[in-house]
Design a protein around this motif. Structure first.
Motif, PDB file in Angstrom:
ATOM      1  N   TRP A  27       0.852  -1.173   0.000  1.00 49.76           N
ATOM      2  CA  TRP A  27       0.000   0.000   0.000  1.00 49.76           C
ATOM      3  C   TRP A  27       0.889   1.225   0.000  1.00 49.76           C
ATOM      4  O   TRP A  27       1.968   1.222   0.606  1.00 49.76           O
ATOM      5  CB  TRP A  27      -0.888   0.040   1.249  1.00 49.76           C
ATOM      6  N   ILE A  28       0.407   2.262  -0.637  1.00 51.08           N
ATOM      7  CA  ILE A  28       1.157   3.512  -0.692  1.00 51.08           C
ATOM      8  C   ILE A  28       0.274   4.610  -0.124  1.00 51.08           C
ATOM      9  O   ILE A  28      -0.872   4.785  -0.561  1.00 51.08           O
ATOM     10  CB  ILE A  28       1.546   3.860  -2.148  1.00 51.08           C
ATOM     11  N   ASN A  29       0.774   5.315   0.858  1.00 54.40           N
ATOM     12  CA  ASN A  29       0.062   6.480   1.379  1.00 54.40           C
ATOM     13  C   ASN A  29       0.405   7.679   0.505  1.00 54.40           C
ATOM     14  O   ASN A  29       1.575   8.029   0.368  1.00 54.40           O
ATOM     15  CB  ASN A  29       0.457   6.756   2.830  1.00 54.40           C
TER      16      ASN A  29
ATOM     17  N   ASN B 295      -3.912  15.556 -16.080  1.00 50.16           N
ATOM     18  CA  ASN B 295      -4.038  14.110 -15.985  1.00 50.16           C
ATOM     19  C   ASN B 295      -2.837  13.459 -15.295  1.00 50.16           C
ATOM     20  O   ASN B 295      -2.182  12.575 -15.851  1.00 50.16           O
ATOM     21  CB  ASN B 295      -4.248  13.484 -17.369  1.00 50.16           C
ATOM     22  N   PRO B 296      -2.532  13.856 -14.046  1.00 44.29           N
ATOM     23  CA  PRO B 296      -1.382  13.261 -13.352  1.00 44.29           C
ATOM     24  C   PRO B 296      -1.634  11.789 -13.042  1.00 44.29           C
ATOM     25  O   PRO B 296      -2.771  11.335 -12.956  1.00 44.29           O
ATOM     26  CB  PRO B 296      -1.279  14.085 -12.076  1.00 44.29           C
ATOM     27  N   LEU B 297      -0.553  11.064 -12.882  1.00 42.38           N
ATOM     28  CA  LEU B 297      -0.653   9.657 -12.525  1.00 42.38           C
ATOM     29  C   LEU B 297       0.528   9.266 -11.670  1.00 42.38           C
ATOM     30  O   LEU B 297       1.536   9.959 -11.596  1.00 42.38           O
ATOM     31  CB  LEU B 297      -0.748   8.773 -13.777  1.00 42.38           C
TER      32      LEU B 297
ATOM     33  N   ASP C 283       5.078  -2.398 -14.978  1.00 41.02           N
ATOM     34  CA  ASP C 283       4.699  -1.041 -14.590  1.00 41.02           C
ATOM     35  C   ASP C 283       3.250  -1.038 -14.139  1.00 41.02           C
ATOM     36  O   ASP C 283       2.382  -1.618 -14.796  1.00 41.02           O
ATOM     37  CB  ASP C 283       4.846  -0.072 -15.770  1.00 41.02           C
ATOM     38  N   PHE C 284       2.987  -0.384 -13.025  1.00 39.68           N
ATOM     39  CA  PHE C 284       1.629  -0.197 -12.526  1.00 39.68           C
ATOM     40  C   PHE C 284       1.343   1.294 -12.547  1.00 39.68           C
ATOM     41  O   PHE C 284       2.082   2.083 -11.956  1.00 39.68           O
ATOM     42  CB  PHE C 284       1.481  -0.739 -11.102  1.00 39.68           C
ATOM     43  N   ILE C 285       0.285   1.679 -13.236  1.00 37.47           N
ATOM     44  CA  ILE C 285      -0.056   3.095 -13.382  1.00 37.47           C
ATOM     45  C   ILE C 285      -1.404   3.351 -12.714  1.00 37.47           C
ATOM     46  O   ILE C 285      -2.379   2.642 -12.969  1.00 37.47           O
ATOM     47  CB  ILE C 285      -0.092   3.501 -14.871  1.00 37.47           C
ATOM     48  N   THR C 286      -1.437   4.355 -11.849  1.00 28.93           N
ATOM     49  CA  THR C 286      -2.664   4.748 -11.167  1.00 28.93           C
ATOM     50  C   THR C 286      -2.996   6.182 -11.565  1.00 28.93           C
ATOM     51  O   THR C 286      -2.194   7.091 -11.362  1.00 28.93           O
ATOM     52  CB  THR C 286      -2.479   4.667  -9.629  1.00 28.93           C
ATOM     53  N   LYS C 287      -4.169   6.371 -12.143  1.00 26.71           N
ATOM     54  CA  LYS C 287      -4.607   7.708 -12.530  1.00 26.71           C
ATOM     55  C   LYS C 287      -5.130   8.440 -11.296  1.00 26.71           C
ATOM     56  O   LYS C 287      -5.797   7.850 -10.455  1.00 26.71           O
ATOM     57  CB  LYS C 287      -5.703   7.621 -13.592  1.00 26.71           C
TER      58      LYS C 287
END
Length: 186
Positions: free
Chosen positions: A19-21, A35-37, A50-54
């Motif tokens: 998990w990332i806070n 549109n940051p990610l 690669d894991f990308i979270t919008k």
């Protein structure tokens, strides 16, 4: 570095969870920030993933209520008196961070002792009132990323009339209730 994952034999599998806070406050976006990610790169031996979270957009609503100054001439007793009307100017400003947003709107409820006077600026604003539910809706429409941050906020001003009754005497009265802003993140 998980030792069980360093050397997996053929047909072996394992998993790792993390998990990332995220920061609570992101920096104010610049003109090209849209549109940051968040990008995470996982390397396991020869395999790379690669894991990308919008990142969701952030809508902000600022409300001001004025008697002495504002877009309209207000009148009435201050403090308000039971049975007498006092008018106020309401200003709503909307800011949109990060992404384009479609179909944005502000909704609120007016208590029975509050009504709209019909004074609205800008005149072409889409502000409606439902007499049965007492809900007012400001249909803003589409907002571009960073609008109100790098440019002037989208704004509406309207006038309300407050006529307190005897039961409200000496108490703080809500003039606008259940205010919320919504929109579809593009």
């Amino acid at each position: 570095k998980v030792s069980k994952l360093r050397f997996l034999g053929p047909d072996e599998e394992n998993e790792v969870e993390f998990w990332i806070n995220l920061k609570k406050d992101w920096p104010i976006p610049g003109p090209s920030d849209k549109n940051p990610l968040i990008k995470n790169e996982i390397i396991l031996g020869q395999a790379t993933q690669d894991f990308i979270t919008k990142i969701n957009s952030k809508l902000e609503l600022i409300q001001n209520l004025r008697f002495g100054q504002g877009s309209f001439q207000n009148s009435g007793p201050i403090p308000p008196r039971a049975g007498e009307s006092t008018t106020y100017t309401v200003s709503w400003q909307v800011k949109n961070y990060y992404n384009d947003v479609k179909n944005s709107k502000v909704k609120a409820v007016l208590p029975d002792s509050v009504s709209l006077t019909g004074e609205i600026l800008p005149k072409d604003s889409h502000l409606t009132f439902d007499k049965d539910s007492r809900e007012i809706v400001w249909e803003i429409g589409d907002l571009t990323a960073n609008s109100g941050i790098l440019t002037s906020p989208t704004e509406i001003n309207f006038q309300i009339k407050f006529v307190p009754n005897q039961n409200q005497r000496g108490t703080a009265a809500k003039l606008i209730d259940n205010i919320r802003i919504t929109g579809e993140d593009s």
